[in-house]
Design a protein around this motif. Structure first.
Motif, mmCIF file in Angstrom:
data_model
loop_
_atom_site.group_PDB
_atom_site.id
_atom_site.type_symbol
_atom_site.label_atom_id
_atom_site.label_comp_id
_atom_site.label_asym_id
_atom_site.label_seq_id
_atom_site.Cartn_x
_atom_site.Cartn_y
_atom_site.Cartn_z
ATOM 1 N N ARG A 1 0.815 -1.202 0.000
ATOM 2 C CA ARG A 1 0.000 0.000 0.000
ATOM 3 C C ARG A 1 0.859 1.268 0.000
ATOM 4 N N TRP B 1 -6.598 -0.593 -5.665
ATOM 5 C CA TRP B 1 -6.793 -1.288 -4.391
ATOM 6 C C TRP B 1 -5.690 -0.966 -3.396
ATOM 7 N N THR C 1 -3.921 4.087 -0.302
ATOM 8 C CA THR C 1 -4.546 4.477 0.954
ATOM 9 C C THR C 1 -5.059 5.901 0.848
ATOM 10 N N ASP D 1 -9.889 -2.117 10.939
ATOM 11 C CA ASP D 1 -9.538 -1.810 9.552
ATOM 12 C C ASP D 1 -8.282 -2.559 9.129
ATOM 13 N N CYS E 1 -8.400 -5.381 6.177
ATOM 14 C CA CYS E 1 -7.607 -5.093 4.977
ATOM 15 C C CYS E 1 -6.531 -6.147 4.760
ATOM 16 N N ASP F 1 -6.287 -8.130 1.431
ATOM 17 C CA ASP F 1 -5.033 -8.049 0.674
ATOM 18 C C ASP F 1 -4.570 -9.442 0.239
#
Length: 207
Positions: free
Chosen positions: A44, A125, A128, A173, A177, A181
């Protein structure tokens, strides 16, 4: 397949029109293989201002979703989205400028005319704070996609209310995530399975 250096069809083979089902299936299979071979982001990073602005419109998010697995021309996108081609092209250019969409190889369309398709770079995706310009755009895009698919398309659903601190929200979160992922980064291994879409949203309830 044509013989190299000639315009004749080799003996024992049958020419296929560019728009036939068999030709279309082979083209889609080739696009999927090319997608597998393209390097994919696996870490990310914060979205740039240009990326965040490009992702701030529900129609652009729907375009990215449609171009995620197959290359589509502006005309095909306009037909799928039931929008004017000029409007769709405007949004396509925003996505291309932001590096979220890229042109594919020029190809022959159903009529034999050359056309330029577009494909997702599969970067969104891993960005952030990508919705900082518009928090509602992904929700609106999801609503459109769900209505298009119909109620019978829903495979699982969880509606909840929780008391959470700021630290609790961050941990929830992070854990969700991390799980997503894992599935996103290995999705190429399951291309023979049906496609599913989803959205995880946590919001503060009104008093």
């Amino acid at each position: 397949m044509r013989e190299q250096g000639t315009g004749r069809q080799p003996t024992g083979t049958i020419a296929e029109a560019p728009g036939t089902d068999a030709s279309r299936r082979r083209r889609q299979a080739t696009e999927r293989r090319e997608a597998e071979q393209r390097p994919q982001a696996t870490e990310r990073r914060e979205a740039t201002v240009r990326e965040a602005k490009a992702l701030a419109h529900p129609l652009r998010l729907r375009i990215l979703r449609l171009c995620h697995e197959q290359e589509l021309t502006n005309k095909q996108l306009a037909n799928r989205l039931d929008r004017d081609p000029g409007t769709v092209l405007y949004h396509v250019r925003h996505l291309v400028d932001a590096g979220l969409l890229e042109p594919g190889s020029v190809r022959a369309g159903n009529s034999g005319a050359l056309e330029k398709p577009y494909r997702s770079t599969r970067q969104s995706w891993w960005l952030t704070d990508a919705t900082r310009v518009s928090r509602l755009a992904p929700i609106e895009a999801f609503q459109h996609e769900l209505r298009e698919a119909g109620g019978d398309s829903v495979q699982t659903l969880a509606r909840f209310a929780l008391h959470l601190s700021v630290e609790d929200i961050a941990e929830l979160d992070r854990r969700i995530c991390a799980l997503l992922d894992e599935y996103v980064s290995t999705d190429e291994q399951r291309l023979d399975q049906p496609r599913h879409g989803g959205l995880f949203v946590l919001h503060r309830l009104a008093d």
